[in-house]
Enzyme design. Structure first.
Site, PDB file in Angstrom:
ATOM      1  N   PRO A 119       0.811  -1.219   0.000  1.00 45.79           N
ATOM      2  CA  PRO A 119       0.000   0.000   0.000  1.00 45.79           C
ATOM      3  C   PRO A 119       0.848   1.274   0.000  1.00 45.79           C
ATOM      4  CG  PRO A 119      -0.944  -1.609   1.504  1.00 45.79           C
ATOM      5  CD  PRO A 119       0.339  -2.210   1.001  1.00 45.79           C
TER       6      PRO A 119
ATOM      7  N   ILE B 160      -1.763  -7.587  -6.360  1.00 48.82           N
ATOM      8  CA  ILE B 160      -0.975  -8.772  -6.683  1.00 48.82           C
ATOM      9  C   ILE B 160      -1.717  -9.611  -7.736  1.00 48.82           C
ATOM     10  CG2 ILE B 160       0.170 -10.832  -5.747  1.00 48.82           C
ATOM     11  CD1 ILE B 160       1.286  -7.988  -4.854  1.00 48.82           C
TER      12      ILE B 160
ATOM     13  N   GLN C  66      -6.432  12.288 -46.122  1.00 48.59           N
ATOM     14  CA  GLN C  66      -5.020  12.268 -45.714  1.00 48.59           C
ATOM     15  C   GLN C  66      -4.827  12.388 -44.200  1.00 48.59           C
ATOM     16  OE1 GLN C  66      -3.037  15.186 -48.126  1.00 48.59           O
ATOM     17  NE2 GLN C  66      -2.668  13.698 -49.750  1.00 48.59           N
TER      18      GLN C  66
ATOM     19  N   GLN D 298      -9.453   7.269 -32.286  1.00 47.61           N
ATOM     20  CA  GLN D 298      -9.806   8.506 -33.002  1.00 47.61           C
ATOM     21  C   GLN D 298     -10.281   8.207 -34.424  1.00 47.61           C
ATOM     22  OE1 GLN D 298      -9.845  11.245 -31.356  1.00 47.61           O
ATOM     23  NE2 GLN D 298     -10.260  12.743 -32.970  1.00 47.61           N
TER      24      GLN D 298
ATOM     25  N   HIS E 128     -11.947   5.793 -35.348  1.00 46.54           N
ATOM     26  CA  HIS E 128     -13.330   5.316 -35.247  1.00 46.54           C
ATOM     27  C   HIS E 128     -14.338   6.442 -35.002  1.00 46.54           C
ATOM     28  CE1 HIS E 128     -11.376   1.415 -34.715  1.00 46.54           C
ATOM     29  NE2 HIS E 128     -12.546   0.819 -34.817  1.00 46.54           N
TER      30      HIS E 128
ATOM     31  N   GLY F 151     -16.932   8.730 -33.180  1.00 45.41           N
ATOM     32  CA  GLY F 151     -17.836   8.461 -32.054  1.00 45.41           C
ATOM     33  C   GLY F 151     -17.978   6.976 -31.765  1.00 45.41           C
TER      34      GLY F 151
ATOM     35  N   GLU G 171       4.960  -3.112 -13.619  1.00 47.58           N
ATOM     36  CA  GLU G 171       6.371  -3.507 -13.812  1.00 47.58           C
ATOM     37  C   GLU G 171       7.281  -2.285 -13.972  1.00 47.58           C
ATOM     38  OE1 GLU G 171       7.276  -7.154 -15.713  1.00 47.58           O
ATOM     39  OE2 GLU G 171       5.236  -7.915 -15.472  1.00 47.58           O
TER      40      GLU G 171
ATOM     41  N   SER H 289       6.336   4.556 -16.350  1.00 48.32           N
ATOM     42  CA  SER H 289       7.196   5.249 -17.324  1.00 48.32           C
ATOM     43  C   SER H 289       8.195   6.156 -16.608  1.00 48.32           C
ATOM     44  CB  SER H 289       6.339   6.088 -18.275  1.00 48.32           C
ATOM     45  OG  SER H 289       5.628   5.242 -19.147  1.00 48.32           O
TER      46      SER H 289
HETATM   47  N1  COS Z   1      19.648  -5.974 -11.790  1.00 45.48           N
HETATM   48  C1  COS Z   1      20.420  -6.352 -10.750  1.00 45.48           C
HETATM   49  N2  COS Z   1      20.657  -5.559  -9.655  1.00 45.48           N
HETATM   50  C2  COS Z   1      20.063  -4.353  -9.664  1.00 45.48           C
HETATM   51  C3  COS Z   1      19.251  -3.903 -10.712  1.00 45.48           C
HETATM   52  C4  COS Z   1      19.039  -4.773 -11.812  1.00 45.48           C
HETATM   53  N3  COS Z   1      18.269  -4.410 -12.823  1.00 45.48           N
HETATM   54  N4  COS Z   1      18.803  -2.659 -10.422  1.00 45.48           N
HETATM   55  C5  COS Z   1      19.328  -2.337  -9.228  1.00 45.48           C
HETATM   56  N5  COS Z   1      20.090  -3.361  -8.774  1.00 45.48           N
HETATM   57  C6  COS Z   1      20.861  -3.377  -7.539  1.00 45.48           C
HETATM   58  C7  COS Z   1      21.835  -2.208  -7.548  1.00 45.48           C
HETATM   59  O1  COS Z   1      23.031  -2.542  -8.208  1.00 45.48           O
HETATM   60  C8  COS Z   1      22.030  -1.971  -6.075  1.00 45.48           C
HETATM   61  O2  COS Z   1      22.927  -2.938  -5.588  1.00 45.48           O
HETATM   62  P1  COS Z   1      24.301  -2.484  -4.854  1.00 45.48           P
HETATM   63  O3  COS Z   1      23.842  -1.756  -3.630  1.00 45.48           O
HETATM   64  O4  COS Z   1      24.985  -3.762  -4.565  1.00 45.48           O
HETATM   65  O5  COS Z   1      25.007  -1.589  -5.824  1.00 45.48           O
HETATM   66  C9  COS Z   1      20.673  -2.297  -5.473  1.00 45.48           C
HETATM   67  O6  COS Z   1      20.021  -3.161  -6.420  1.00 45.48           O
HETATM   68  C10 COS Z   1      19.846  -1.063  -5.218  1.00 45.48           C
HETATM   69  O7  COS Z   1      19.660  -0.378  -6.443  1.00 45.48           O
HETATM   70  P2  COS Z   1      19.246   1.142  -6.488  1.00 45.48           P
HETATM   71  O8  COS Z   1      20.187   1.919  -5.613  1.00 45.48           O
HETATM   72  O9  COS Z   1      19.140   1.547  -7.911  1.00 45.48           O
HETATM   73  O10 COS Z   1      17.807   1.140  -5.781  1.00 45.48           O
HETATM   74  P3  COS Z   1      16.769   2.324  -5.607  1.00 45.48           P
HETATM   75  O11 COS Z   1      15.996   1.984  -4.395  1.00 45.48           O
HETATM   76  O12 COS Z   1      17.412   3.660  -5.694  1.00 45.48           O
HETATM   77  O13 COS Z   1      15.815   2.316  -6.895  1.00 45.48           O
HETATM   78  C11 COS Z   1      14.312   1.445  -8.530  1.00 45.48           C
HETATM   79  C12 COS Z   1      15.478   1.239  -7.577  1.00 45.48           C
HETATM   80  C13 COS Z   1      13.541   2.723  -8.375  1.00 45.48           C
HETATM   81  C14 COS Z   1      14.866   1.355  -9.917  1.00 45.48           C
HETATM   82  C15 COS Z   1      13.415   0.263  -8.160  1.00 45.48           C
HETATM   83  O14 COS Z   1      12.890   0.468  -6.883  1.00 45.48           O
HETATM   84  C16 COS Z   1      12.320  -0.006  -9.147  1.00 45.48           C
HETATM   85  O15 COS Z   1      12.537  -0.622 -10.194  1.00 45.48           O
HETATM   86  N6  COS Z   1      11.089   0.415  -8.796  1.00 45.48           N
HETATM   87  C17 COS Z   1       9.936   0.064  -9.576  1.00 45.48           C
HETATM   88  C18 COS Z   1       9.334  -1.156  -8.995  1.00 45.48           C
HETATM   89  C19 COS Z   1       8.447  -1.851  -9.923  1.00 45.48           C
HETATM   90  O16 COS Z   1       8.752  -2.061 -11.073  1.00 45.48           O
HETATM   91  N7  COS Z   1       7.308  -2.256  -9.390  1.00 45.48           N
HETATM   92  C20 COS Z   1       6.394  -3.011 -10.139  1.00 45.48           C
HETATM   93  C21 COS Z   1       6.094  -4.225  -9.346  1.00 45.48           C
HETATM   94  S1  COS Z   1       5.735  -5.616 -10.292  1.00 45.48           S
HETATM   95  S2  COS Z   1       4.069  -5.233 -11.188  1.00 45.48           S
END
Ligand code: COS
Length: 388
Positions: free
Chosen positions: A129, A158, A284, A341, A343, A345, A368, A371
């Site tokens: 949350p 989830i 066009q 668009q 289509h 209406g 995941e 953007s």
């Molecule tokens: N592969 C392997 N290791 C990774 C990695 C990757 N793609 N990305 C980061 N890491 C590692 C880093 O190297 C770092 O390790 P070290 O401390 O050993 O150097 C560690 O993980 C922490 O990385 P980072 O400092 O980049 O973490 P942050 O908390 O600053 O930010 C983001 C990470 C924002 C990129 C991450 O939280 C993210 O992807 N958030 C989105 C989450 C998401 O996609 N949610 C959807 C859920 S599933 S529907």
């Protein structure tokens, strides 16, 4: 180097999935929309085709496709509604890949055969949350108690939780550490006492695909449930990030499949619908809408394939995967908007498929990694690579 399956087997698979999407899934889309459920006979056919085990290695009963092959197959499957993909999506992707990538031999033996067969559905339980984009901030706790861990917390949105047999759960094992360190991934069977899966969420689109809250209340699990074994204690965040990298290529491929579908629908409509005495496709400005869809689609497809190829050759593609997820999901948003668009209406009316597809693809820019999170990853890595 991920090589995947032989070329002739792969070609047969693509043909089979293409036929399945067009002849079985698309005709069932309206039923799924109305009933908010995928018909059991379609689930059974998906199992028979081996779709739940697309990316599971063959030694564990899966098909074992490479990331490049997965991209083509997922694009092909996603010509039909994304709700069908969602059912296999967690087993092919984020729910199961943690076990494939980092699981111990015992964990692979225990879970992967059943995951590949579709007999066990996996869910990826990361979001909470109060922690979505800030995945490293998770608060669900796993407190050590003797040789066990006791888990408390709530996970949100989830996917497939209502059907799950096992959760890949991310929890904080070191309360003294904030951020990514101190997070561990666990494999938690869904029937463990103390787990409650809430009623599925009501969503904008993708009816038939279910997301829910999952509440963990004093859920006791043994140390052997740590994904990758005790050595991986406090390493779970890195597993999550690796899993999401491959997942982001997969989402790019989904966008391409839906983009092609919407462009085809809009093109058919432009050929058929007449205004000012001729088919609207002869005007066009309508051609301009179709042309922009086509250009976005070609760029998106090429990017997905190039990134999947890097992943197969190098075992990772962090910056490229984020570029792919960002570009392709934004592109499919633009395609959806233009296709609707075209289509006029009619596009706003539920009796036309484009109305539903427009709603379905909206979440691609969110799950995941939004953007904005992709932009952040790309920007940070661009700076770091140049500075190195
Ligand atoms: N592969 C392997 N290791 C990774 C990695 C990757 N793609 N990305 C980061 N890491 C590692 C880093 O190297 C770092 O390790 P070290 O401390 O050993 O150097 C560690 O993980 C922490 O990385 P980072 O400092 O980049 O973490 P942050 O908390 O600053 O930010 C983001 C990470 C924002 C990129 C991450 O939280 C993210 O992807 N958030 C989105 C989450 C998401 O996609 N949610 C959807 C859920 S599933 S529907």
């Amino acid at each position: 180097m991920l090589t995947g399956v032989e070329e002739d087997v792969f070609a047969q698979l693509v043909t089979a999935v293409d036929r399945f999407a067009k002849e079985r899934l698309i005709p069932a889309e309206r039923q799924v929309e109305e009933e908010n459920e995928i018909p059991p006979e379609i689930v059974a056919e998906m199992k028979d085709m081996g779709l739940f085990g697309l990316s599971t290695p063959q030694e564990f009963g899966g098909i074992g496709v490479s990331a490049s092959q997965e991209a083509v197959l997922i694009e092909t499957l996603c010509y039909a509604s994304l709700s069908f993909r969602s059912l296999i999506g967690t087993n092919v992707g984020i729910g199961a890949q943690g076990i494939v990538m980092d699981g111990t031999p015992e964990q692979k033996d225990e879970w992967l055969h059943r995951i590949a067969a579709g007999d066990v559905i996996t869910s990826f339980a990361l979001t909470e949350p109060d922690n979505g984009s800030d995945a490293g901030g998770i608060r669900t706790s796993a407190r050590r108690d003797g040789s066990d861990f006791v888990i408390n917390g709530t996970k949100r949105y989830i996917t497939n939780a209502v059907k799950a047999g096992v959760f890949t759960l991310f929890a904080r094992t070191d309360p003294d550490k904030s951020g990514a360190d101190g997070v561990t991934a666990f494999l938690v069977p869904a029937d463990t006492p103390g787990i409650t899966v809430a009623r599925p969420d009501r969503k904008l689109g993708q009816r038939g695909a279910k997301t829910s809250d999952v509440i963990f209340d004093d859920v006791r699990i043994p140390e052997s449930a740590i994904l990758g074994g005790p050595d991986k204690l406090n390493q779970g965040f890195r597993t999550a990030m690796k899993v999401l990298d491959r997942g982001r290529i997969h989402v790019g491929a989904m966008s391409v499949g839906q983009g092609q579908r919407m462009l085809d629908i809009a093109t058919d409509y432009a050929l058929d619908r007449k205004q000012f005495g001729k088919p609207i496709g002869e005007h066009q400005l309508v051609q301009g809408l179709l042309a922009d869809c086509q250009a976005d689609l070609h760029a998106a497809r090429a990017l997905v394939r190039a990134t999947a190829d890097t992943f197969d050759r190098e075992g990772k593609a962090i910056l490229q995967a984020s570029c792919t997820k960002y570009f392709c999901t934004e592109a499919v948003g633009r395609i959806a908007d233009r296709a609707l668009q075209v289509h006029g209406g009619a596009g706003y009316m539920a009796e036309y498929d484009i109305e539903r597809l427009y709603r379905d693809v909206r979440v691609l820019r969110i799950y995941e990694g939004t953007s904005q999170i992709q932009q952040m990853i790309i920007g940070r890595r661009t700076l770091a690579e140049r500075a190195a």
